[in-house]
Design a protein around this motif. Structure first.
Motif, PDB file in Angstrom:
ATOM      1  N   ASP A  80       0.831  -1.210   0.000  1.00  0.00           N
ATOM      2  CA  ASP A  80       0.000   0.000   0.000  1.00  0.00           C
ATOM      3  C   ASP A  80       0.862   1.255   0.000  1.00  0.00           C
ATOM      4  O   ASP A  80       0.521   2.261  -0.643  1.00  0.00           O
ATOM      5  CB  ASP A  80      -0.923   0.014   1.215  1.00  0.00           C
ATOM      6  N   LEU A  81       1.972   1.178   0.705  1.00  0.00           N
ATOM      7  CA  LEU A  81       2.846   2.347   0.826  1.00  0.00           C
ATOM      8  C   LEU A  81       3.376   2.798  -0.531  1.00  0.00           C
ATOM      9  O   LEU A  81       3.411   3.995  -0.844  1.00  0.00           O
ATOM     10  CB  LEU A  81       4.010   2.003   1.755  1.00  0.00           C
ATOM     11  N   VAL A  82       3.772   1.846  -1.376  1.00  0.00           N
ATOM     12  CA  VAL A  82       4.343   2.212  -2.667  1.00  0.00           C
ATOM     13  C   VAL A  82       3.295   2.880  -3.559  1.00  0.00           C
ATOM     14  O   VAL A  82       3.609   3.810  -4.319  1.00  0.00           O
ATOM     15  CB  VAL A  82       4.963   0.973  -3.362  1.00  0.00           C
ATOM     16  N   LYS A  83       2.043   2.453  -3.448  1.00  0.00           N
ATOM     17  CA  LYS A  83       0.991   3.079  -4.256  1.00  0.00           C
ATOM     18  C   LYS A  83       0.734   4.512  -3.818  1.00  0.00           C
ATOM     19  O   LYS A  83       0.461   5.394  -4.648  1.00  0.00           O
ATOM     20  CB  LYS A  83      -0.296   2.247  -4.186  1.00  0.00           C
ATOM     21  N   GLU A  84       0.844   4.748  -2.511  1.00  0.00           N
ATOM     22  CA  GLU A  84       0.698   6.116  -2.014  1.00  0.00           C
ATOM     23  C   GLU A  84       1.806   7.015  -2.572  1.00  0.00           C
ATOM     24  O   GLU A  84       1.564   8.171  -2.940  1.00  0.00           O
ATOM     25  CB  GLU A  84       0.726   6.126  -0.491  1.00  0.00           C
ATOM     26  N   VAL A  85       3.009   6.478  -2.611  1.00  0.00           N
ATOM     27  CA  VAL A  85       4.135   7.247  -3.147  1.00  0.00           C
ATOM     28  C   VAL A  85       3.934   7.517  -4.632  1.00  0.00           C
ATOM     29  O   VAL A  85       4.169   8.633  -5.116  1.00  0.00           O
ATOM     30  CB  VAL A  85       5.460   6.499  -2.891  1.00  0.00           C
ATOM     31  N   VAL A  86       3.494   6.508  -5.381  1.00  0.00           N
ATOM     32  CA  VAL A  86       3.225   6.686  -6.814  1.00  0.00           C
ATOM     33  C   VAL A  86       2.174   7.780  -7.024  1.00  0.00           C
ATOM     34  O   VAL A  86       2.295   8.620  -7.924  1.00  0.00           O
ATOM     35  CB  VAL A  86       2.776   5.352  -7.449  1.00  0.00           C
ATOM     36  N   GLU A  87       1.148   7.788  -6.182  1.00  0.00           N
ATOM     37  CA  GLU A  87       0.104   8.806  -6.282  1.00  0.00           C
ATOM     38  C   GLU A  87       0.663  10.207  -6.081  1.00  0.00           C
ATOM     39  O   GLU A  87       0.183  11.174  -6.687  1.00  0.00           O
ATOM     40  CB  GLU A  87      -0.996   8.540  -5.248  1.00  0.00           C
ATOM     41  N   SER A  88       1.690  10.337  -5.246  1.00  0.00           N
ATOM     42  CA  SER A  88       2.262  11.661  -4.997  1.00  0.00           C
ATOM     43  C   SER A  88       2.917  12.235  -6.249  1.00  0.00           C
ATOM     44  O   SER A  88       3.082  13.455  -6.360  1.00  0.00           O
ATOM     45  CB  SER A  88       3.280  11.595  -3.851  1.00  0.00           C
ATOM     46  N   PHE A  89       3.274  11.359  -7.193  1.00  0.00           N
ATOM     47  CA  PHE A  89       3.815  11.802  -8.481  1.00  0.00           C
ATOM     48  C   PHE A  89       2.700  12.096  -9.486  1.00  0.00           C
ATOM     49  O   PHE A  89       2.991  12.425 -10.637  1.00  0.00           O
ATOM     50  CB  PHE A  89       4.726  10.723  -9.064  1.00  0.00           C
ATOM     51  N   ASP A  90       1.454  11.939  -9.060  1.00  0.00           N
ATOM     52  CA  ASP A  90       0.293  12.054  -9.957  1.00  0.00           C
ATOM     53  C   ASP A  90       0.351  11.017 -11.085  1.00  0.00           C
ATOM     54  O   ASP A  90      -0.114  11.272 -12.201  1.00  0.00           O
ATOM     55  CB  ASP A  90       0.165  13.468 -10.542  1.00  0.00           C
ATOM     56  N   ILE A  91       0.924   9.866 -10.773  1.00  0.00           N
ATOM     57  CA  ILE A  91       0.940   8.731 -11.699  1.00  0.00           C
ATOM     58  C   ILE A  91      -0.227   7.821 -11.342  1.00  0.00           C
ATOM     59  O   ILE A  91      -0.362   7.406 -10.187  1.00  0.00           O
ATOM     60  CB  ILE A  91       2.266   7.945 -11.590  1.00  0.00           C
ATOM     61  N   PRO A  92      -1.113   7.499 -12.288  1.00  0.00           N
ATOM     62  CA  PRO A  92      -2.243   6.621 -11.981  1.00  0.00           C
ATOM     63  C   PRO A  92      -1.789   5.216 -11.597  1.00  0.00           C
ATOM     64  O   PRO A  92      -0.874   4.661 -12.214  1.00  0.00           O
ATOM     65  CB  PRO A  92      -3.036   6.581 -13.301  1.00  0.00           C
ATOM     66  N   ASN A  93      -2.423   4.657 -10.567  1.00  0.00           N
ATOM     67  CA  ASN A  93      -2.254   3.256 -10.195  1.00  0.00           C
ATOM     68  C   ASN A  93      -3.429   2.471 -10.787  1.00  0.00           C
ATOM     69  O   ASN A  93      -4.580   2.749 -10.462  1.00  0.00           O
ATOM     70  CB  ASN A  93      -2.271   3.093  -8.665  1.00  0.00           C
ATOM     71  N   ILE A  94      -3.115   1.499 -11.648  1.00  0.00           N
ATOM     72  CA  ILE A  94      -4.164   0.755 -12.338  1.00  0.00           C
ATOM     73  C   ILE A  94      -4.060  -0.732 -11.999  1.00  0.00           C
ATOM     74  O   ILE A  94      -2.973  -1.322 -12.065  1.00  0.00           O
ATOM     75  CB  ILE A  94      -4.065   0.928 -13.873  1.00  0.00           C
ATOM     76  N   GLY A  95      -5.177  -1.322 -11.650  1.00  0.00           N
ATOM     77  CA  GLY A  95      -5.236  -2.758 -11.392  1.00  0.00           C
ATOM     78  C   GLY A  95      -6.688  -3.183 -11.310  1.00  0.00           C
ATOM     79  O   GLY A  95      -7.572  -2.350 -11.074  1.00  0.00           O
ATOM     80  N   LEU A  96      -6.952  -4.457 -11.495  1.00  0.00           N
ATOM     81  CA  LEU A  96      -8.320  -4.963 -11.465  1.00  0.00           C
ATOM     82  C   LEU A  96      -8.321  -6.374 -10.897  1.00  0.00           C
ATOM     83  O   LEU A  96      -7.541  -7.227 -11.340  1.00  0.00           O
ATOM     84  CB  LEU A  96      -8.934  -4.968 -12.872  1.00  0.00           C
ATOM     85  N   GLU A  97      -9.175  -6.602  -9.906  1.00  0.00           N
ATOM     86  CA  GLU A  97      -9.269  -7.934  -9.305  1.00  0.00           C
ATOM     87  C   GLU A  97      -9.587  -8.981 -10.363  1.00  0.00           C
ATOM     88  O   GLU A  97     -10.328  -8.727 -11.310  1.00  0.00           O
ATOM     89  CB  GLU A  97     -10.337  -7.946  -8.211  1.00  0.00           C
ATOM     90  N   ASN A  98      -9.013 -10.147 -10.197  1.00  0.00           N
ATOM     91  CA  ASN A  98      -9.178 -11.300 -11.087  1.00  0.00           C
ATOM     92  C   ASN A  98      -8.264 -11.248 -12.309  1.00  0.00           C
ATOM     93  O   ASN A  98      -8.275 -12.172 -13.127  1.00  0.00           O
ATOM     94  CB  ASN A  98     -10.634 -11.471 -11.540  1.00  0.00           C
ATOM     95  N   PHE A  99      -7.487 -10.172 -12.446  1.00  0.00           N
ATOM     96  CA  PHE A  99      -6.551 -10.041 -13.559  1.00  0.00           C
ATOM     97  C   PHE A  99      -5.168  -9.678 -13.020  1.00  0.00           C
ATOM     98  O   PHE A  99      -5.032  -9.164 -11.913  1.00  0.00           O
ATOM     99  CB  PHE A  99      -7.020  -8.982 -14.564  1.00  0.00           C
ATOM    100  N   GLU A 100      -4.157  -9.929 -13.836  1.00  0.00           N
ATOM    101  CA  GLU A 100      -2.796  -9.589 -13.459  1.00  0.00           C
ATOM    102  C   GLU A 100      -2.394  -8.236 -14.053  1.00  0.00           C
ATOM    103  O   GLU A 100      -3.035  -7.744 -14.991  1.00  0.00           O
ATOM    104  CB  GLU A 100      -1.830 -10.682 -13.949  1.00  0.00           C
ATOM    105  N   ALA A 101      -1.328  -7.686 -13.517  1.00  0.00           N
ATOM    106  CA  ALA A 101      -0.813  -6.425 -14.059  1.00  0.00           C
ATOM    107  C   ALA A 101      -0.480  -6.571 -15.544  1.00  0.00           C
ATOM    108  O   ALA A 101      -0.669  -5.631 -16.323  1.00  0.00           O
ATOM    109  CB  ALA A 101       0.428  -5.992 -13.278  1.00  0.00           C
ATOM    110  N   ASP A 102       0.002  -7.749 -15.945  1.00  0.00           N
ATOM    111  CA  ASP A 102       0.320  -7.988 -17.361  1.00  0.00           C
ATOM    112  C   ASP A 102      -0.895  -7.736 -18.246  1.00  0.00           C
ATOM    113  O   ASP A 102      -0.782  -7.158 -19.331  1.00  0.00           O
ATOM    114  CB  ASP A 102       0.783  -9.432 -17.571  1.00  0.00           C
ATOM    115  N   ASP A 103      -2.058  -8.200 -17.788  1.00  0.00           N
ATOM    116  CA  ASP A 103      -3.283  -8.022 -18.571  1.00  0.00           C
ATOM    117  C   ASP A 103      -3.663  -6.550 -18.663  1.00  0.00           C
ATOM    118  O   ASP A 103      -4.120  -6.080 -19.709  1.00  0.00           O
ATOM    119  CB  ASP A 103      -4.430  -8.813 -17.935  1.00  0.00           C
TER     120      ASP A 103
END
Length: 298
Positions: free
Chosen positions: A94-117
């Motif tokens: 969770d911490l790394v996503k908060e840091v990514v958000e501080s750069f205004d970089i979108p965090n994208i993910g969806l349950e049941n799928f992998e980041a590759d998808d």
């Protein structure tokens, strides 16, 4: 119209890589609250170096959203060989996503799928009009290479990259990007824990695909194969096709990310404020690679 350069980041790959690169000597970088931050720190070193090197106009970070996906439903052995993440890494998800958000970089993910998808879907969404670069250490992503889509594989050592594109791919891999899927179908993937065809390794799989092109053509011409290979394919035919399905990245995941929301617009004061909470020394050094790109206009 100026072509945009989009960097899709395999967040979990960078975080795991960063964690293990810095923790092998027990260096977990605990803050005053007892929270380890080493993986996040090294993640940012990788991220800032990649942004400095490839100078994207837009950045998106994609994440796995748990260990259960449609692939584990298809085959319960999928990735079943992997250990639970170290306890020191768990709070950093969770911490790394908060840091990514501080750069205004979108965090994208969806349950049941992998980041590759998610990366495959976004890459195909963006590539008709933009140049897309996918940053990871995972060679499964090589199947996504095509016009305007490049895959950057992180090699050992900071800032050591190998870039695959449609022009150099065959020279590097002796296959087309699409054949990477069939290669995994034949030989399996020990990292993801699916077997492919028992007794067929990379060398044989590569030779078969160079001769027949695809698994379908291989099966259609099975009588032309040596008896030993015929027997292996016939014995594991179901697993052959299942492994190919498991290997294929889905590029139609129901996600979206407006390109305008991912514009690289580094605000040093906002980021520094977020990083100061992690109690790191020399934050200025961490951000140094991207400071000269704060005013880049696209």
């Amino acid at each position: 119209m100026t072509t945009k350069k989009v960097l899709l980041v395999d967040g979990m790959a960078l975080l795991f890589r960063g964690f293990f690169a810095t923790s092998f000597r027990g260096n977990f970088m605990y803050n005053s609250k007892g929270v380890p931050t080493n993986g996040v720190y090294q993640f940012l070193r990788y991220l800032t170096d990649a942004i400095h090197t490839f100078e994207p106009s837009h950045v998106v970070c994609c994440w796995d959203m748990g260990s259960k996906t449609f692939r584990t439903e298809m085959y319960n052995g999928y990735k079943a060989n992997r250990d639970e993440p170290p306890v020191e890494l768990i709070p950093q998800f969770d911490l790394v996503k908060e840091v990514v958000e501080s750069f205004d970089i979108p965090n994208i993910g969806l349950e049941n799928f992998e980041a590759d998808d998610c990366m495959g879907t976004l890459a195909n969404m963006y590539n008709p009009e933009n140049d897309v670069f996918i940053l990871s250490g995972d060679q499964d992503l090589l199947q996504l290479v095509k016009e305007n889509i490049r895959v950057i594989i992180m090699r050992k050592g900071q800032g050591n990259y190998e870039v695959f594109d449609k022009d150099n791919f065959y020279e590097k891999k002796a296959l087309t990007p699409a054949q990477i899927i069939d290669l995994k179908g034949l030989m399996g993937d020990s990292s993801d824990n699916y077997p492919g065809v028992k007794g067929i390794g990379e060398k044989t799989a590569l030779k078969l695909l160079q001769e027949f092109g695809t698994i379908d053509e291989l099966v259609n011409n099975i009588e032309k194969l040596p008896k030993g290979v015929q027997n292996k394919l016939q014995t594991d035919m179901d697993m052959l096709y299942l492994s190919r399905t498991l290997a294929e990245i889905k590029c139609d995941v129901p996600i979206s990310c407006d390109l305008e929301d991912s514009k690289w617009n580094f605000k040093e004061e906002k980021v520094t404020s977020a990083l100061d909470k992690l109690e790191w020394k020399h934050v200025d050094r961490l951000l140094a690679p991207i400071k000269d790109q704060t005013s880049v206009s696209f």
